[in-house]
Design a protein around this motif. Structure first.
Motif, PDB file in Angstrom:
ATOM      1  N   LYS A   1       0.851  -1.187   0.000  1.00 17.91           N
ATOM      2  CA  LYS A   1       0.000   0.000   0.000  1.00 17.91           C
ATOM      3  C   LYS A   1       0.888   1.238   0.000  1.00 17.91           C
ATOM      4  O   LYS A   1       1.527   1.559   1.005  1.00 17.91           O
TER       5      LYS A   1
ATOM      6  N   LYS B   1       2.000   5.143  -0.099  1.00 19.84           N
ATOM      7  CA  LYS B   1       1.537   6.377   0.523  1.00 19.84           C
ATOM      8  C   LYS B   1       1.735   7.554  -0.423  1.00 19.84           C
ATOM      9  O   LYS B   1       2.369   7.426  -1.474  1.00 19.84           O
TER      10      LYS B   1
ATOM     11  N   SER C   1       7.934   5.197   3.472  1.00 16.49           N
ATOM     12  CA  SER C   1       7.861   3.741   3.357  1.00 16.49           C
ATOM     13  C   SER C   1       6.420   3.268   3.194  1.00 16.49           C
ATOM     14  O   SER C   1       5.533   3.718   3.920  1.00 16.49           O
TER      15      SER C   1
ATOM     16  N   ASP D   1       3.186   0.497   3.315  1.00 14.25           N
ATOM     17  CA  ASP D   1       2.734  -0.546   4.234  1.00 14.25           C
ATOM     18  C   ASP D   1       2.643  -1.866   3.485  1.00 14.25           C
ATOM     19  O   ASP D   1       2.112  -1.924   2.368  1.00 14.25           O
ATOM     20  N   CYS D   2       3.135  -2.932   4.111  1.00 17.77           N
ATOM     21  CA  CYS D   2       3.135  -4.257   3.481  1.00 17.77           C
ATOM     22  C   CYS D   2       2.322  -5.225   4.337  1.00 17.77           C
ATOM     23  O   CYS D   2       2.501  -5.278   5.563  1.00 17.77           O
ATOM     24  N   VAL D   3       1.446  -5.977   3.687  1.00 23.64           N
ATOM     25  CA  VAL D   3       0.594  -6.950   4.365  1.00 23.64           C
ATOM     26  C   VAL D   3       0.914  -8.334   3.816  1.00 23.64           C
ATOM     27  O   VAL D   3       0.839  -8.556   2.600  1.00 23.64           O
TER      28      VAL D   3
ATOM     29  N   SER E   1       8.857  -6.763   8.576  1.00 23.04           N
ATOM     30  CA  SER E   1       9.204  -5.343   8.481  1.00 23.04           C
ATOM     31  C   SER E   1      10.142  -5.133   7.305  1.00 23.04           C
ATOM     32  O   SER E   1      11.024  -5.966   7.032  1.00 23.04           O
TER      33      SER E   1
END
Length: 370
Positions: free
Chosen positions: A148, A150, A157, A159-161, A169
């Motif tokens: 995701k 930004k 940085s 966001d990673c799911v 991380s």
């Protein structure tokens, strides 16, 4: 006659209802009281100033309130209700701030990064290029990562799911890109390969009661050992071949011998062997084979609610009587024992009678919501 406006006051005795229906404010606008009723003047005007202070006069509902046609301010409740309605209408009609689209360079750089990775790795991308899903195939297992982005990417940085049993991380710098994220994703997959090999072997060669559809992040398995007896193991993702946390579920006369074997043979545990093979050696048992037996042979309904699953839970309490062996949901047995007048409680253990055989049965109260 009113000295300020020159209007004629109506007869109070005969025309009181007519006066109440009139929507004009009191004519004694600058007096401390109304000569007709003795009340404070200009209730509508004071209401508009006090309860609507700070509202946008152009908001929907203002004119209706100002005219007094919908909500006459005769009571405090009506005044509050009218003010709340105007506030809600103003909030509903509030326009969202316009967000400028990203510059063309933003899209061209992302497309270049995806092209470098390979279009076969791309699973999904939204029209704004703010959410990107990539896939990786390791040892025949497909894994997904959702990135995701930004507004300030790549300075900020993303966001990673991921579906990992451990936190994931990303090491990020303003010079990083999707390629660096994908590289770190592959490295994390490689480090968890042994863990997933262990869990896949358990799922393929044993009957797993819980979870029915395990995810890649699930570290626990409830494995069938026999009729109304099972073992719940919690595997460490960092050290998957080491001895896991074990909890036996079943009647005491069946569970206690298994606990004794585990304590006696724990020195036989060899991290070089698979976890499943070590469990067989330590417990001195063979797990029921999937090729011979069916899951229904071990799945007994609760003896109280007559269902197998209750809010996602399966029966995990068993009567200790070897001639009974009926299984129950924890919550069902808890409520049953609470309703018996003969039941008693000592610390965190409830003593009562089995609903089937009427033999003594105990329930250890845990932190579960009952």
């Amino acid at each position: 006659m009113c000295r300020t406006s020159g209007r004629q006051y109506p007869n109070v005795a005969t025309d009181r209802e007519l006066w109440r229906r009139r929507k004009r404010p009191c004519c004694a606008s600058f007096r401390s009281f109304c000569p007709r009723t003795g009340r404070k003047p200009c209730m509508k005007a004071s209401f508009r100033l006090s309860s609507l202070k700070g509202l946008d006069v152009g908001a929907p509902g203002w004119k209706a309130l100002e005219s007094g046609k919908r909500f006459p301010p005769e009571t405090i409740a009506a005044q509050r209700f009218a003010a709340e309605e105007c506030q809600e209408a103003a909030l509903k009609n509030k326009k969202e701030p316009y967000v400028l689209p990203s510059p063309p360079k933003f899209y061209s750089s992302l497309i270049g990064e995806i092209r470098t990775l390979g279009w076969d790795k791309l699973v999904f991308v939204d029209p704004c290029f703010s959410t990107i899903k990539l896939k990786a195939d390791v040892s025949g297992r497909e894994h997904l990562i959702t990135v995701k982005l930004k507004a300030k990417y790549p300075a900020e940085s993303p966001d990673c799911v991921v579906d990992f049993p451990v936190p994931f991380s990303v090491s990020w710098t303003p010079q990083s890109s999707l390629i660096s994220i994908y590289t770190q994703f592959l490295a994390a997959l490689e480090s968890l390969k042994t863990f997933w090999d262990v869990m896949d072997e358990i799922d393929e060669k044993t009957w797993v009661l819980e979870p029915e559809k395990p995810t890649r992040s699930a570290t626990a398995r409830r494995i069938v050992l026999g009729n109304n007896v099972s073992i719940n193991i919690e595997v460490d993702p960092r050290h998957p071949t080491m001895l896991p946390e074990c909890c036996f579920l079943g009647a005491d006369h069946v569970v206690k011998p298994l606990g004794i074997r585990l304590s006696r043979n724990i020195h036989l545990w060899d991290p070089e062997n698979s976890l499943l093979q070590n469990l067989k050696d330590v417990l001195e048992i063979d797990f029921p084979a999937r090729a011979i037996l069916e899951k229904s042979d071990f799945s007994m309904d609760c003896g109280i609610c007559y269902a197998y699953q209750l809010d996602g839970a399966i029966p995990d309490q068993v009567c200790d009587n070897s001639q009974c062996g009926q299984s129950f949901h924890y919550i069902c047995l808890y409520e049953w024992l609470r309703g018996l007048l003969t039941s008693r409680q000592s610390f965190n253990i409830i003593f009562g009678e089995c609903p089937y055989c009427s033999k003594p049965i105990t329930l250890k109260m845990s932190g579960r919501k009952a």
